[in-house]
Design an enzyme around this catalytic site. Structure first.
Site, PDB file in Angstrom:
ATOM      1  N   GLY A  31       0.798  -1.226   0.000  1.00 30.52           N
ATOM      2  CA  GLY A  31       0.000   0.000   0.000  1.00 30.52           C
ATOM      3  C   GLY A  31       0.827   1.270   0.000  1.00 30.52           C
ATOM      4  CE1 TYR A  32       0.843   7.455   2.528  1.00 28.08           C
ATOM      5  CE2 TYR A  32       3.007   7.587   1.530  1.00 28.08           C
ATOM      6  CZ  TYR A  32       1.946   8.181   2.175  1.00 28.08           C
ATOM      7  OH  TYR A  32       2.001   9.527   2.472  1.00 28.08           O
ATOM      8  CG  HIS A  37       3.153   0.502  -5.424  1.00 27.09           C
ATOM      9  ND1 HIS A  37       3.384   1.596  -4.626  1.00 27.09           N
ATOM     10  CD2 HIS A  37       3.672  -0.560  -4.752  1.00 27.09           C
ATOM     11  CE1 HIS A  37       3.989   1.222  -3.519  1.00 27.09           C
ATOM     12  NE2 HIS A  37       4.192  -0.084  -3.573  1.00 27.09           N
ATOM     13  CE  LYS A 149      13.015   1.309  -3.699  1.00 23.44           C
ATOM     14  NZ  LYS A 149      12.225   0.584  -2.692  1.00 23.44           N
ATOM     15  CD  GLN A 153       9.738  -8.221  -2.476  1.00 24.53           C
ATOM     16  OE1 GLN A 153       9.640  -8.042  -1.274  1.00 24.53           O
ATOM     17  NE2 GLN A 153       9.103  -7.471  -3.353  1.00 24.53           N
ATOM     18  CB  VAL A 176       8.946   3.896 -11.335  1.00 22.59           C
ATOM     19  CG1 VAL A 176       8.384   5.283 -11.612  1.00 22.59           C
ATOM     20  CG2 VAL A 176       8.363   2.883 -12.319  1.00 22.59           C
ATOM     21  CB  SER A 186       5.748   3.198   0.730  1.00 24.50           C
ATOM     22  OG  SER A 186       5.146   2.531  -0.360  1.00 24.50           O
TER      23      SER A 186
END
Ligand code: AMP
Length: 283
Positions: A31-32, A37, A149, A153, A176, A186
């Site tokens: 989120g955020y 995203h 980024k 992961q 980005v 975030s």
């Protein structure tokens, strides 16, 4: 756009979509949301006929002294952004839905977490692998899109997908950046305007490392110490790691003789920031 809070409802929707011949792209987030995203959502829409986004701040990937309780959130705004991008469904579970009482199953990888962020965040990738595996089983996507980024992961998830036979198309998507080079995150919300200036040291380091390699430097240690001095010259910065490593194994390289990952993590004020670039030496 459908919004599901229960895993069973989410899964039922996905099963129904598959029954009528739709394919599903999936973008998991905490989120955020920012343009990073949204770029994943756009990519996902181009790959499959329908798209699911999830928002869940996963507690099991945060260490004890990390920012779980401070993690920024704005669900209303996120929902509007996701709707506008044309997502078909949002999975928005709470903590209890994902980790009910007596939850006890976790997924750990043998090697990939022993590098980069995994060194200072020892339980992080166990949490990431566990939540992603659970989300894959709930959403049952055909493709899942992750940002480069978080390079480590992305590699962990590719490995998980292979090792546990999920059979999902794992798609990496480019970083980005803000117009001045800062990788969107975030966590940039934690930065004061002075700290934000220091945060630029990360993206500038990538370019410096690339220049050094392009002008013939082949010793990883020389590049690392140069970059260390550069970052140290900015106020509010504390380096966690600077790595020159093999992109697949994440093993450190001593001498640069092939394409490598230049990756770094720097604490800037309250924000732990990461950035990376694949660099190819010109022979
Ligand atoms: P997060 O909400 O931070 O867990 O990130 C959710 C997804 O967005 C992950 O796949 C991230 O790699 C990806 N992501 C975060 N920041 C960026 C960025 N600046 N550019 C591209 N992808 C990003």
């Amino acid at each position: 756009m459908e919004i599901f809070k229960r895993s069973s409802d989410m899964r039922e929707w996905s099963d129904q979509m598959h029954r009528v011949g739709e394919t599903i792209s999936f973008v998991p987030t905490m989120g955020y949301l920012h343009e990073g995203h949204l770029s994943l959502i756009e990519k996902g829409k181009n790959i499959s006929s329908s798209l699911v986004v999830s928002i869940f701040v996963n507690p099991t990937q945060f260490g004890e002294n990390e920012d779980l309780n401070a993690y920024p959130t704005n669900i209303e705004r996120d929902i509007e952004l996701i709707k506008k991008k044309g997502a078909n469904a949002l999975f928005l579970p709470d903590k209890k839905e994902i980790y009910p009482e007596n939850y006890q199953t976790y997924i750990s990888l043998e090697y990939l977490p022993n590098h980069l962020c995994g060194i200072s965040r020892p339980i992080h990738f166990r949490g990431v692998a566990t939540i992603v595996a659970k989300l894959f089983n709930i959403v049952r996507p055909d493709a899942a899109i992750f940002g480069a980024k978080d390079f480590q992961q992305l590699q962990v998830i590719r490995q998980l997908n292979r090792d546990l036979n999920f059979g999902i198309n794992i798609v990496g998507s480019p970083i980005v950046r803000e117009s001045d080079g800062l990788a969107m995150s975030s966590r940039n919300a934690y930065l004061t305007s002075e700290q934000r200036q220091s945060a630029l040291s990360l993206s500038q380091s990538l370019l410096k490392a690339k220049e050094m390699v392009e002008s013939g430097e082949r010793y990883a240690n020389i590049i690392k110490s140069n970059i260390r001095n550069f970052i140290d010259s900015f106020p509010y910065t504390q380096i966690d790691y600077i790595s020159i490593c093999d992109p697949d194994t994440l093993n450190e390289l001593i001498e640069i003789d092939r394409e490598f990952l230049f990756a770094l993590a720097v604490q800037v004020g309250k924000a732990r920031l990461i950035d990376n670039m694949l660099i190819k030496p010109i022979s």
